[in-house]
Write an enzyme that holds these catalytic residues in place. Structure first.
Site, short mmCIF file in Angstrom:
data_model
loop_
_atom_site.label_atom_id
_atom_site.label_comp_id
_atom_site.label_asym_id
_atom_site.label_seq_id
_atom_site.Cartn_x
_atom_site.Cartn_y
_atom_site.Cartn_z
N LYS A 50 3.41 9.72 10.53
CA LYS A 50 3.14 9.33 9.11
C LYS A 50 1.88 10.28 8.61
O LYS A 50 0.72 9.77 9.27
CB LYS A 50 2.67 7.89 9.12
CG LYS A 50 2.22 7.32 8.00
CD LYS A 50 1.81 5.53 8.07
CE LYS A 50 1.29 5.28 6.83
NZ LYS A 50 0.76 3.97 7.09
N LYS A 57 -3.53 5.97 15.52
CA LYS A 57 -4.55 6.72 14.96
C LYS A 57 -6.04 6.79 15.67
O LYS A 57 -6.56 6.06 16.11
CB LYS A 57 -5.04 5.89 13.63
CG LYS A 57 -4.32 5.80 12.67
CD LYS A 57 -4.81 4.57 11.55
CE LYS A 57 -3.94 4.54 10.27
NZ LYS A 57 -4.08 3.41 9.18
N ARG A 106 -5.08 9.30 8.28
CA ARG A 106 -5.91 8.48 7.60
C ARG A 106 -5.82 8.94 6.03
O ARG A 106 -5.62 9.96 5.77
CB ARG A 106 -7.43 8.34 8.16
CG ARG A 106 -7.51 7.84 9.45
CD ARG A 106 -6.89 6.64 9.97
NE ARG A 106 -7.23 5.52 9.21
CZ ARG A 106 -8.05 4.39 9.69
NH1 ARG A 106 -8.57 4.63 10.79
NH2 ARG A 106 -8.42 3.34 9.07
N SER A 107 -6.19 7.95 5.16
CA SER A 107 -6.32 8.17 3.74
C SER A 107 -7.35 9.48 3.64
O SER A 107 -7.24 10.25 2.70
CB SER A 107 -6.46 7.03 2.95
OG SER A 107 -7.68 6.42 3.01
N ASP A 123 -0.71 -1.84 12.91
CA ASP A 123 -1.99 -0.96 12.54
C ASP A 123 -3.08 -1.59 12.84
O ASP A 123 -3.79 -1.51 13.77
CB ASP A 123 -1.85 -0.27 11.17
CG ASP A 123 -2.94 0.78 11.08
OD1 ASP A 123 -3.59 1.08 11.80
OD2 ASP A 123 -3.03 0.83 9.69
N GLN A 178 0.70 -1.04 0.06
CA GLN A 178 0.06 0.08 0.10
C GLN A 178 0.94 1.28 -0.17
O GLN A 178 0.48 2.38 -0.59
CB GLN A 178 -0.86 -0.09 1.42
CG GLN A 178 -1.98 1.06 1.28
CD GLN A 178 -3.05 0.76 2.16
OE1 GLN A 178 -4.08 0.00 1.92
NE2 GLN A 178 -3.14 1.18 3.24
N GLU A 234 -2.93 9.60 -0.60
CA GLU A 234 -2.35 10.28 0.21
C GLU A 234 -1.02 11.20 -0.33
O GLU A 234 -0.17 11.34 0.48
CB GLU A 234 -1.49 9.28 1.31
CG GLU A 234 -2.78 8.49 2.09
CD GLU A 234 -2.08 7.30 3.06
OE1 GLU A 234 -0.97 7.08 2.98
OE2 GLU A 234 -2.82 6.68 3.50
#
Length: 425
Positions: A388, A337, A366-367, A312, A163, A205
């Site tokens: 990130k 997250k 998050r995306s 995750d 990903q 992203e």
């Protein structure tokens, strides 16, 4: 004066054009805190429930009017009159009001929006930046960014199985320098892809989403771009992967359809170990599927001494899942997250648990994001040392990098860039 007098939610759009919840919390003295809730594309089965309307006549069923109504109704009625500085009590009241294990009645998107907006209002009331209000005087570490410059998997319309392919500028002097290094590699990669006749369109992203199928080909493009930008891979800049392996785990096998491979759990460990042997990879996120505990243990035993193995989907920022992982000896890092668990208090509890177990923490977007830059403050507040938050394109990603630059400037001489301190082994 810090008493909550009004809570109001609305439906806004995130970076993918999907509805999300935004909340305003107003205090007695007029102070207002505002927070917008992010949303993921590759979501773990154990995440708190994001409440969607399911009304196909609006936003293809993705509307959040029910979550908005929950905030403006039940939650507001419960919390008006609370002191905004009582974050733990406020979050506990919402969790009790919801009454479910996964926040499925009111919605994690409703609860989190209020939780973060309360923290922002309280920070403003106490005349402190959010990172200082949440983290106290010890909040001073600026995180090393994981910059996602090639997107695959659920984040892009291409055949790449993995990903995210990320760069980590550990040799930077400070966060401003790190952002510059990342931007230079990003723009160099664009030229390299274009020269190879590949698309330079970007994914969710902000990373490029070229039509290549091989993981190694993607890594080779990244290495070449680092070198052409004037840096040394494995010295100035390292690599990180987010496999999101749950997304391609089918019937007990890891199906890498882009590469035409079907791997057993042990073979997937071998596959990742070979990548680590051949490339300067220092972090792998979700290398195994969320329920493949045996695979996670094998991967940790094999690579955990030298590579950061980030859970995750495995942990979903949940203290109970993290505790199980610690007991089983699985992974050595947790992705953080806030919307996976659904409140600031629970997020901070999970981060503290990870720290105590000597697991690292990586603050994450998050995306589906917004211009809200709260996670930049939380990364500094918790001294995560890593963040990130996407690529060097799209304002929803850059908002976080720009906020980190501002925080570093505000901290002045006490600011510390985590840099090489994050390296293992």
């Amino acid at each position: 004066m810090s008493t909550i007098i009004d809570i109001h939610a609305r439906e806004i759009l995130d970076s993918r054009g999907n509805p999300t919840v935004e909340v305003d919390v107003v205090l007695e003295d007029g102070t207002m805190g505002r927070a917008a809730v992010p949303s993921g594309a590759s979501t773990g089965a154990y995440e708190a429930v994001e409440r969607r309307d399911g009304d196909k006549s609006r936003y293809m069923g993705k509307g959040v009017l029910e979550a908005v109504a929950a905030v403006n109704g039940e939650i507001a009625e419960e919390l008006v009159g609370f002191d905004a500085t009582e974050q733990v009590a406020i979050d506990a009241a919402m969790i009790e009001l919801d009454g479910t294990e996964n926040k499925g009645r009111l919605g994690a998107n409703a609860i989190l929006g209020v939780s973060l907006a309360v923290a922002k209002a309280a920070a403003d009331f106490t005349a402190q930046p959010l990172y200082r209000y949440v983290g106290g005087t010890s909040a001073r570490v600026l995180p090393v960014p994981m910059m996602n410059i090639i997107n695959g998997g659920e984040h892009a319309d291409n055949p790449i199985d993995i990903q995210e392919f990320m760069i980590m500028p550990v040799a930077a002097e400070d966060i401003r320098d790190a952002v510059r290094m990342g931007a230079e590699v990003f723009h160099t990669l664009k030229k390299e892809l274009s020269a190879a006749g590949l698309s330079t369109g970007i994914g969710d992203e902000g990373g490029f989403a070229p039509n290549i199928a091989s993981t190694r080909e993607a890594l080779d493009f990244v290495l070449k771009s680092i070198e052409k930008a004037g840096y040394k891979p494995g010295e100035d800049i390292y690599l990180a992967l987010d496999c999101a392996a749950t997304e391609y785990f089918k019937d007990g096998k890891y199906v890498l359809s882009g590469e035409g491979k079907t791997l057993s759990s042990d073979e997937n460990v071998d596959y990742l170990a070979a990548l680590v042997a051949d490339y300067p990879i220092i972090s792998i996120e979700d290398g195994m599927a969320e329920d493949d505990w045996a695979g996670w243990k094998a991967l940790t035993d094999r690579l955990g001494g030298k590579v950061q193995l980030v859970g995750d989907d495995l942990f979903v920022t949940n203290p109970a899942r993290l505790a199980e992982g610690i007991t089983r000896g699985c992974a050595n890092s947790m992705l953080v997250k806030v919307n996976q668990i659904g409140s600031l208090t629970e997020t901070l509890k999970a981060v503290d648990m990870a720290h105590r177990a000597r697991y690292t923490n990586v603050m994450s977007h998050r995306s589906g994001e917004t211009e809200d830059a709260t996670i930049a403050d939380l990364a500094v507040a918790t001294n995560c040392g890593q963040i990130k938050t996407g690529s060097l394109a799209r304002s929803d990603r850059l908002a976080k990098y720009n906020q980190l630059i501002r925080i570093e400037e505000a901290l002045g001489e006490v600011a510390e860039y985590a840099g090489r301190s994050i390296l293992r082994g």
